[in-house]
Design a protein around this motif. Sequence first.
Motif, short mmCIF file in Angstrom:
data_model
loop_
_atom_site.label_atom_id
_atom_site.label_comp_id
_atom_site.label_asym_id
_atom_site.label_seq_id
_atom_site.Cartn_x
_atom_site.Cartn_y
_atom_site.Cartn_z
N UNK A 138 -0.03 -0.52 -2.15
CA UNK A 138 0.37 -0.42 -0.74
C UNK A 138 -0.50 -1.32 0.14
N UNK A 139 -1.82 -1.26 -0.07
CA UNK A 139 -2.72 -2.05 0.78
C UNK A 139 -2.50 -3.54 0.60
N UNK A 140 -2.18 -3.95 -0.63
CA UNK A 140 -1.95 -5.38 -0.84
C UNK A 140 -0.64 -5.82 -0.22
N UNK A 141 0.39 -4.97 -0.30
CA UNK A 141 1.64 -5.28 0.39
C UNK A 141 1.38 -5.48 1.88
N UNK A 142 0.60 -4.56 2.47
CA UNK A 142 0.29 -4.65 3.90
C UNK A 142 -0.50 -5.91 4.21
N UNK A 143 -1.45 -6.25 3.33
CA UNK A 143 -2.26 -7.45 3.55
C UNK A 143 -1.42 -8.71 3.49
N UNK A 144 -0.31 -8.66 2.74
CA UNK A 144 0.57 -9.83 2.61
C UNK A 144 1.77 -9.75 3.56
N UNK A 145 1.69 -8.82 4.53
CA UNK A 145 2.75 -8.64 5.52
C UNK A 145 4.10 -8.32 4.89
N UNK A 146 4.05 -7.57 3.80
CA UNK A 146 5.27 -7.12 3.14
C UNK A 146 5.58 -5.69 3.57
N UNK A 147 6.86 -5.37 3.62
CA UNK A 147 7.27 -4.01 3.99
C UNK A 147 6.99 -3.05 2.85
N UNK A 148 6.40 -1.93 3.16
CA UNK A 148 6.14 -0.90 2.16
C UNK A 148 7.34 0.03 2.09
N UNK A 149 8.01 0.15 0.94
CA UNK A 149 9.16 1.04 0.83
C UNK A 149 8.80 2.45 1.29
N UNK A 150 9.68 3.12 2.03
CA UNK A 150 9.39 4.46 2.56
C UNK A 150 8.96 5.46 1.49
N UNK A 151 9.59 5.39 0.31
CA UNK A 151 9.21 6.34 -0.74
C UNK A 151 7.76 6.13 -1.16
N UNK A 152 7.31 4.88 -1.23
CA UNK A 152 5.93 4.62 -1.62
C UNK A 152 4.96 5.11 -0.56
N UNK A 153 5.37 5.08 0.69
CA UNK A 153 4.51 5.59 1.75
C UNK A 153 4.20 7.07 1.52
N UNK A 154 5.16 7.81 0.98
CA UNK A 154 4.95 9.23 0.70
C UNK A 154 3.97 9.45 -0.45
N UNK A 155 3.78 8.40 -1.26
CA UNK A 155 2.86 8.51 -2.41
C UNK A 155 1.45 8.07 -2.07
N UNK A 156 1.21 7.66 -0.82
CA UNK A 156 -0.12 7.18 -0.44
C UNK A 156 -1.17 8.27 -0.71
N UNK A 157 -2.32 7.80 -1.24
CA UNK A 157 -3.45 8.69 -1.58
C UNK A 157 -3.12 9.65 -2.71
#
Length: 823
Positions: free
Chosen positions: A389-408
């Motif tokens: 997730x953090x690398x996607x954000x660092x590369x200005x890529x959209x994080x899929x909503x389902x993956x956001x639920x898996x954070x931490x």
Amino acid sequence: MAIKKAAVIGAGVMGAGIAAQLANAGVEVELLDRVDPKRPDDRSAIARGAVEKLLKTSPAPLMHKSNVKRIRPGNTDDDIACLKECDLVIEAVFEDPKVKSDIFKKISANRRADTIIASNTSTIPLHDLISDQSDEFKKYFVITHFFNPPRYMPLLELVTSQYNDEATVTEITRFMDEKMGKGVIPCNDTPGFIGNRIGTFWIQSAINEAYGRDMTVEEADALMGRPIGAPKTGVFGLVDLVGLDLMPHISKSLTSKLPAEDRYCKNDMTYPVIDKMIADGYTGRKGKGGFYRLNAQREKLAIDLKTGAERPAAKIRLKKQSLRDLVRRNDKNGGYVWAVLKKTLCYAAEHVHEITDNITGVDEAMKLGYNWKFGPFELLDKIGVDYFISRLQAEDEEVPPFLQKAANRTLYRTEKGKLQYLDKDGIYQDVKRAEGVLLLSDIKRAFKPVFTNARTLPVLGAVGAAIWDIGDGVLCVEFCSKMNALDFWSLKALDKACDIIGDGKGKYKALVIHNEGDDFSVGANIGVALIAAKLKQLWVIDKMVTLGQETYKRLKYAPFPVVSAPLGKALGGGCEVLLHSHHVQAHAETYPGLVEVGVGLLPAWGGSTELLTRAQQSKKIAAGPMPAVAFVFETISTAKVALSAFEAKDLLYLRETDGVTMNKSRLLADAKAKALELAKNFTPEKPFDLTLPGPSGHAALNMAVDGFYSRGLATTYDVVVSDRVANVLTGGDKAGPGVKLTQDYLRSLEHENFMALLHDARTVARIESIIKSGKPLREKPEPGVKAADLRAKAPQPVHEKSNDNGILADTKPKFNWPNIKQK
């Protein structure tokens, strides 16, 4: 309704393969295709030709050649009425909605009222297929998408509709699972279902990135293969395998049905070099070659992706490292792997709940259909969800909503011994197994081993085994070494299991031998033999032979049932485990064989003795000592390996009474059930004495080998090895008419002759060749040397003489060997 008879309409590669797997499952099959206008004399020529081809195709679609008798070829004009006798009809014609619609109307007019109709389509949604069909037809219609080749690829994608009743879905699921051996994954009615949607997106992403990063096909395949848990073919090798011309067809079908904003459509690209390859007939292995080819000298070539020019294929050697470390590398390799997986895993996360119920469906589909070791969401856990997730954000890529639920968190976890997955709402749910499925991996999550000596050692690597309690008083021994090779520790674990079970009347009553590796066991760890031979410490091997014989004898005469549950290769000592078990519950794709002659040795853990005993007791082999000896001699001296559990019965590696399980996820449960059944009134086996031909039979076998040698079909050392095999099987000098020989005596002959061969430098050379290159060594001929002279010059049978410490009297140990004294 049980499915006992089926019809397949469409006798192409897939249709014929599906018919073959139905026949493998014991089902009578009608294989129908159109009438061939060029063959008015044989209106069923197309289907008949497909059936004939099944017997010639390699790898074989049929698990046993006799299964072809269950397939009856016909045509859709003259034989369509046969559908009234069928419980299941599978359509496997060309991927054209109009063609399929016409076939469905024919089926509808001739089917029985309760016949299930299935389409093998890989690209056309179900709602399109049934749009102009009757409500009665819709009620019994499903999609069963097989992967090619149907015998070997375990994935079956099942698509149903609101028109189906529960009984239809239950029956087709049960049949495909239990009888056809498929991992049935329910899919939603979306383009490409799961496997083709995610799998071809991965392939296209890997090709795009290889072009964009100036990767060679060899570099891309080395990185997209084993480092990510995919087969070693990688991507370009995989496209060669399935056919370059198939990829544009799948892409066109999917892009025409998916919305333009779907990443699949944006990812779809063509390349002039690949287009020209297809136009010129370079469509992969089925054509003149593809990205990889062979020249006239059978040397492997690869193409330049930019120019299409051929060049010698390079061997790429990668540093061994975890996937987590690889994607973090700031170099060409790490950048390529990250770029491909970033696209693929994001795409899977975006669409998982559109194409199936949960992440387990996607992961299982990719493992079963593409032979990935880990599914996309398992790969995310390996990389690290938060890192991803953090690398996607660092590369200005959209994080899929389902993956956001898996954070931490992780996408999978073990909670109170249960495997759980993260659902679409971000809540963990238990992974549920179908009734009748028992996995050792689930047992291992929930419990600690009853005993283990598994470990990793310098030089030898992973060794040993573990003992697990699988419930209801049954223990399971799991080999834990690389490729489940057998060693001192694994043998001692088998011995320990016998100690724990005792007389079978206490807490434990039966033993199952099973593991979830790709192979049951490739036999004894020949690396030990090579080290011992080079250090001139053959006492180690002498003790290992003794330990193996005594351990396997203990299994054979145990006062409780021993059931082996193999899948994959069961070679050498692994095959000998099966021969000493009271029952074998084998996965259909089990490949047993006594292959020791390939490394200049012979079966010496009782394998020669047991196979010979079975041959003498077999009603399939003529009476008298010589027919059984000749059968076993040919089997061992030519290192025959059965290519299915059914073929293994022909070679006597399995008994007729041994069971076969089609679905490997059900193998352990079936083996456990059989062990408990046998335990109810178990009686230990009694020793069997043999009558063998002795020196005259030995001479006859040598004459046969001499004939092969004179024609150049046997090497100089084959003559020597075969002579030692013949000595064992004919009973040595003591055997002859009217003489009864014990099995223990034959085991002593095995031991003596095995050690004689190990004293020969040519055996050491064969072992070294297999370890270093994986290829058997074939010795160069010695012109003018007679076979009899070769045998005369070879080392003769000996017993190793040991002092009280188990060490040869004239040597001292030069290696820190384990404590191998038998208790």
